[in-house]
Design a protein around this motif. Structure first.
Motif, short mmCIF file in Angstrom:
data_model
loop_
_atom_site.label_atom_id
_atom_site.label_comp_id
_atom_site.label_asym_id
_atom_site.label_seq_id
_atom_site.Cartn_x
_atom_site.Cartn_y
_atom_site.Cartn_z
N GLU A 55 0.85 -1.18 0.00
CA GLU A 55 0.00 0.00 0.00
C GLU A 55 0.89 1.24 0.00
OE1 GLU A 55 -2.99 2.26 3.11
OE2 GLU A 55 -2.65 0.12 3.35
N THR A 56 0.73 2.08 -1.02
CA THR A 56 1.48 3.33 -1.10
C THR A 56 0.46 4.46 -1.11
OG1 THR A 56 3.18 2.21 -2.41
CG2 THR A 56 3.22 4.61 -2.39
N ARG A 57 0.62 5.41 -0.19
CA ARG A 57 -0.35 6.49 -0.03
C ARG A 57 0.30 7.85 -0.25
NH1 ARG A 57 -5.87 5.55 1.05
NH2 ARG A 57 -6.06 3.45 1.86
N GLY A 58 -0.46 8.74 -0.88
CA GLY A 58 -0.03 10.11 -1.09
C GLY A 58 0.70 10.27 -2.41
N PRO A 59 0.52 11.40 -3.07
CA PRO A 59 1.13 11.59 -4.40
C PRO A 59 2.66 11.58 -4.38
CG PRO A 59 0.14 13.63 -3.62
CD PRO A 59 -0.27 12.56 -2.65
N ASP A 60 3.28 12.08 -3.32
CA ASP A 60 4.75 12.07 -3.27
C ASP A 60 5.29 10.65 -3.22
OD1 ASP A 60 4.95 14.87 -3.32
OD2 ASP A 60 4.79 14.99 -1.14
N ALA A 61 4.71 9.83 -2.35
CA ALA A 61 5.17 8.44 -2.22
C ALA A 61 4.89 7.64 -3.49
CB ALA A 61 4.51 7.78 -1.01
N VAL A 62 3.74 7.86 -4.10
CA VAL A 62 3.41 7.14 -5.34
C VAL A 62 4.36 7.57 -6.45
CG1 VAL A 62 1.63 6.83 -7.12
CG2 VAL A 62 1.01 6.70 -4.68
N ALA A 63 4.62 8.87 -6.58
CA ALA A 63 5.56 9.35 -7.60
C ALA A 63 6.95 8.77 -7.37
CB ALA A 63 5.59 10.87 -7.62
N ASP A 64 7.37 8.69 -6.12
CA ASP A 64 8.68 8.11 -5.81
C ASP A 64 8.73 6.64 -6.22
OD1 ASP A 64 9.61 10.50 -4.79
OD2 ASP A 64 9.35 9.92 -2.68
N ARG A 65 7.64 5.92 -6.02
CA ARG A 65 7.60 4.51 -6.41
C ARG A 65 7.70 4.37 -7.93
NH1 ARG A 65 2.93 0.36 -4.77
NH2 ARG A 65 3.90 -1.49 -5.62
N PHE A 66 6.95 5.22 -8.65
CA PHE A 66 7.06 5.20 -10.11
C PHE A 66 8.49 5.52 -10.54
CE2 PHE A 66 2.33 5.94 -10.51
CZ PHE A 66 2.08 4.74 -11.16
N LYS A 67 9.11 6.48 -9.90
CA LYS A 67 10.48 6.88 -10.25
C LYS A 67 11.43 5.68 -10.14
CE LYS A 67 13.91 10.40 -9.19
NZ LYS A 67 14.24 11.56 -8.36
N GLU A 68 11.24 4.85 -9.11
CA GLU A 68 12.06 3.64 -8.96
C GLU A 68 11.84 2.70 -10.13
OE1 GLU A 68 11.56 1.66 -5.19
OE2 GLU A 68 11.59 3.58 -4.12
N TYR A 69 10.57 2.48 -10.50
CA TYR A 69 10.27 1.59 -11.62
C TYR A 69 10.85 2.12 -12.93
CZ TYR A 69 7.05 -1.34 -8.94
OH TYR A 69 6.50 -2.21 -8.04
N TYR A 70 10.85 3.43 -13.11
CA TYR A 70 11.33 4.04 -14.35
C TYR A 70 12.83 3.87 -14.54
CZ TYR A 70 6.80 6.50 -14.47
OH TYR A 70 5.48 6.84 -14.49
N GLN A 71 13.56 3.49 -13.50
CA GLN A 71 15.00 3.26 -13.63
C GLN A 71 15.29 2.03 -14.46
OE1 GLN A 71 16.74 3.38 -9.72
NE2 GLN A 71 15.87 5.40 -9.30
N GLY A 72 14.33 1.14 -14.53
CA GLY A 72 14.46 -0.06 -15.35
C GLY A 72 13.57 0.04 -16.57
N THR A 73 13.10 -1.09 -17.05
CA THR A 73 12.16 -1.13 -18.17
C THR A 73 10.76 -0.95 -17.60
OG1 THR A 73 13.59 -2.64 -19.36
CG2 THR A 73 11.30 -2.53 -20.08
N TRP A 74 9.99 -0.05 -18.18
CA TRP A 74 8.62 0.19 -17.74
C TRP A 74 7.84 0.74 -18.93
CZ3 TRP A 74 5.90 -0.85 -13.38
CH2 TRP A 74 4.66 -0.23 -13.20
N HIS A 75 6.92 -0.06 -19.45
CA HIS A 75 6.11 0.36 -20.58
C HIS A 75 4.71 -0.24 -20.42
CE1 HIS A 75 5.25 1.70 -24.65
NE2 HIS A 75 4.60 0.56 -24.80
N LEU A 76 3.70 0.58 -20.67
CA LEU A 76 2.31 0.16 -20.56
C LEU A 76 1.67 0.08 -21.94
CD1 LEU A 76 1.14 2.62 -17.76
CD2 LEU A 76 2.27 0.42 -17.49
N GLU A 77 0.92 -0.97 -22.17
CA GLU A 77 0.19 -1.12 -23.43
C GLU A 77 -1.26 -1.51 -23.08
OE1 GLU A 77 -0.09 -0.37 -27.17
OE2 GLU A 77 1.91 -0.45 -26.35
#
Length: 142
Positions: A55-77
């Motif tokens: 569970e990740t709450r709040g826009p800052d924490a969620v954005a930080d989690r996305f930032k971690e994923y973006y360091q690798g491969t991350w693509h949505l279709e």
């Protein structure tokens, strides 16, 4: 916001708005645009992303989690032919859409996984925002 008589969002207008907003959200994700993604998140400590048992709450924490994923491969279709939006009120919608995620840790091979994504969208003076993100492993809409 497209409004029908009586101040309510029509189902067709609501789906069109949700579809357009979601397309922008996916484009920001695929561009690994943390700032753009964060701007689309609900500015509330109750903003929720629940995935992989976390569970990740709040826009800052969620954005930080996305930032971690973006360091690798991350693509949505997303499979937009299966996109569904439900108007709950004039300022709340629920969407469902199957998405293939191509993801991988930095330097590791990527893999594709398909999820049904459920998002709650809320509308405020600044437009639509993602209030919750819930990936569901069963992708079959029936």
């Amino acid at each position: 916001m497209a409004i029908a008589a009586g101040g309510r969002v029509s189902a067709a207008a609501g789906e069109a708005e949700a579809r357009g907003f979601f397309a922008k959200f996916v484009a920001a994700q695929n561009a690994h645009d943390v700032t753009g993604v964060k701007a689309m998140l609900w500015n509330s400590p109750d903003m929720l992303w629940y995935g992989r048992g976390v569970e990740t709450r709040g826009p800052d924490a969620v954005a930080d989690r996305f930032k971690e994923y973006y360091q690798g491969t991350w693509h949505l279709e997303p499979d937009m032919s299966q996109f569904r939006a439900t108007v709950i009120s004039s300022d709340v919608m629920q969407i469902l859409v199957p998405i293939v995620f191509t993801r991988g840790l930095p330097g590791q091979p990527s893999q594709d996984n398909k999820f049904l994504i459920s998002q709650t969208l809320v509308h405020d003076a600044n437009g639509w925002h993602v209030a919750s993100i819930m990936p569901i492993a069963n992708t079959q809409l029936k």
